[in-house]
Write an enzyme that holds these catalytic residues in place. Structure first.
Site, PDB file in Angstrom:
ATOM      1  N   ALA A 132       0.907  -1.230   0.298  1.00  0.00           N
ATOM      2  CA  ALA A 132      -0.003  -0.117   0.260  1.00  0.00           C
ATOM      3  C   ALA A 132       0.863   1.239   0.086  1.00  0.00           C
ATOM      4  O   ALA A 132       1.979   1.166   0.397  1.00  0.00           O
ATOM      5  CB  ALA A 132      -0.945   0.232   1.129  1.00  0.00           C
ATOM      6  N   LYS A 133       0.422   2.432  -0.389  1.00  0.00           N
ATOM      7  CA  LYS A 133       1.101   3.523  -0.158  1.00  0.00           C
ATOM      8  C   LYS A 133       0.138   4.611   0.242  1.00  0.00           C
ATOM      9  O   LYS A 133      -0.957   4.600  -0.295  1.00  0.00           O
ATOM     10  CB  LYS A 133       2.007   3.815  -1.354  1.00  0.00           C
ATOM     11  CG  LYS A 133       2.921   4.984  -0.888  1.00  0.00           C
ATOM     12  CD  LYS A 133       4.173   4.189  -0.128  1.00  0.00           C
ATOM     13  CE  LYS A 133       5.290   4.645   0.219  1.00  0.00           C
ATOM     14  NZ  LYS A 133       6.484   4.049   0.664  1.00  0.00           N
TER      15      LYS A 133
END
Ligand code: NAD
Length: 443
Positions: A132-133
């Site tokens: 994720a980011k």
């Protein structure tokens, strides 16, 4: 995906384009779109692995993306609307994991790329996480601490649709730090009605942070450099090093390289760089940065620009600042013998090919800077168990995981006679693909 599915026709050659520009250019003229970069790297290895087309498509597209526009009251009484993102690239191997970045140039494609890189990184290190980011488009240098806190708390609330200890666990990245993580944890906990320390990592020790997390990414970079040198029959002591970026990753890397007996010739930050042919006094430099806010002006050094720094003759170059730094335009000038990617995406595919042709090996970001997420994993485990380990244990477990990942990547590299990045991608993509195949397609 069956033949009747709404499958984007261009999927095998280009990137997902929801909201994207689709012209291969990032918002900054002359720079490569990071998502195009991530897709190019992925496509090359997907082909090599002969990945099933549907599986490759699953991995090309982010699993889910959230864009939020939210108001924040500024100190002068006015209100400004900020834009933020949280992207889950893939969660086949576990909860989504990845940092939050505050930067004026952050956009959806950058966050997509960083999320994809996190998927491979976690898989390469063997951590039970997906990728994720997140990011908020803002200029933290132009904001007060109170404004940053209000923005962080509102952004946390907006992305609370996605984050939780068993769904998605954010961490620090560019321009975010332990304090920002403490605000995120506190905001999430206020909504929950009890303290949920395991919802973010990279927190201060006083609120469930882990020993060793602040140094983890830089420490991991140095472990990887030591292993790469060892594979060439060399050791760190006596080598010369140049480090671009003097934030969390760059400053710790420079300090630990120096402590390991390397001579750090030059470092830089956004304002410029400093050089000393006899080696920098890194401890003194850290004190100078505390006072001056930049490496620039450190006594006993010569000024050097970021471009000049990348072209300095040295044994080891560590880009630890930002993506798109070593490009087709300057890769021919790099005079390092080894590049260790502390930053995410610092070398464009075109530049990587030039360096490879010139016999300059690259320890790729997805392996080289995995120390941060590895100790973030330890922090999450410690928070969930409410049982904490000492720094010695953290560092030795970090070393064990990273050296194992290095050796696995190295074995693939030797077997396939490929670059270290390709070998690392083979390992990471294979593990994620295997998880997807094993789980099957729901329903
Ligand atoms: P940071 O905000 O702490 O530091 C960034 C540093 O780079 C600062 O010194 C800044 O002045 C400098 N910088 C930024 N843009 C620059 C440019 N264009 N030219 C020269 N210098 C520039 O950020 P960080 O956490 O150290 O992250 C640096 C890189 O490492 C990023 O690519 C990030 O995604 C990656 N990374 C960070 C972690 C982590 O644990 N923090 C983990 C893995 C990877």
């Amino acid at each position: 995906m069956g033949s009747g599915a709404a499958q984007p026709a261009s999927a095998s050659t280009t990137r997902a384009t929801p909201g994207g520009r689709g012209n291969g250019q990032h918002a900054i003229p002359g720079q490569v779109n990071p998502y195009d970069m991530a897709l190019e790297q992925f496509n090359q290895v997907a082909e090599l692995l002969r990945l099933e087309p549907a599986l490759a498509d699953i991995l090309r597209y982010p699993h889910r993306e959230l864009t939020v526009h939210f108001p924040v009251r500024l100190d002068d009484g006015s209100t400004r609307v900020f834009t933020g993102y949280r992207v889950h690239h893939n969660i086949a191997r576990g909860p989504a994991k990845g940092g939050i970045r505050y930067h004026p140039d952050t956009d959806a494609d950058e966050v997509r790329a960083l999320a994809m890189w996190m998927t491979w990184k976690c898989a390469i290190a063997g951590l039970p996480f997906g990728g994720a980011k997140g990011g908020v488009v803002c200029d933290p240098a132009a904001m007060s601490l109170a404004e940053l806190e209000r923005m962080t708390r509102r952004f946390t609330t907006e992305i609370s649709l996605l984050i939780s200890p068993d769904r998605d666990i954010p961490a620090p990245d560019v321009n975010t730090n332990a304090q920002v993580m403490a605000w995120m944890m506190d905001t999430y906990s206020m909504h929950a009605g009890h303290s949920v320390t395991s919802v973010v990592t990279g927190k201060p020790i006083s609120v469930g942070g882990s020993e060793g997390r602040a140094d983890a990414t830089g420490r991991g970079v140095v472990f990887m450099v030591e292993e790469a040198l060892r594979a060439q029959g060399q050791e760190l002591a006596g080598r010369t090093a140049v480090v671009q970026g003097f934030g969390n990753v760059g400053s710790v890397t420079a300090r630990l390289l120096h402590e390991g007996g390397a001579k750090v010739l030059a470092v830089s930050d956004l304002r410029g760089g400093v050089f000393n042919a006899a080696g920098l006094n890194v401890a003194g430099l850290l004190d100078h940065v505390q006072e001056a806010g930049s490496v620039v002006g450190f006594p006993g050094t010569q000024p050097v620009s970021n471009q000049e720094l990348l072209a300095l003759e040295c044994d080891l170059l560590v880009p630890a600042a930002y993506q798109n730094q070593i490009t087709g335009a300057n890769a021919g000038q790099v005079r390092a013998k080894l590049v260790a990617e502390g930053a995410n995406g610092p070398t464009t595919p075109e530049a990587a090919a030039i360096l490879e042709d010139r016999g300059i090996p690259i320890i790729p970001d997805v392996l080289c800077n995995a120390g941060g997420v590895t100790v973030s994993y330890f922090e999450w485990v410690q928070d969930l168990q409410e049982f904490f380990w000492d720094e010695g244990e953290i560092n030795s477990r970090l070393r064990k995981i990273m050296v194992a990942a290095f050796n696995q990547v190295r074995a693939i590299q030797v077997q396939r006679q490929c670059t270290m990045r390709t070998a690392a991608y083979v390992l990471g993509i294979s593990r994620v693909a295997d998880a997807i195949r094993t789980r099957g397609i729901y329903p």
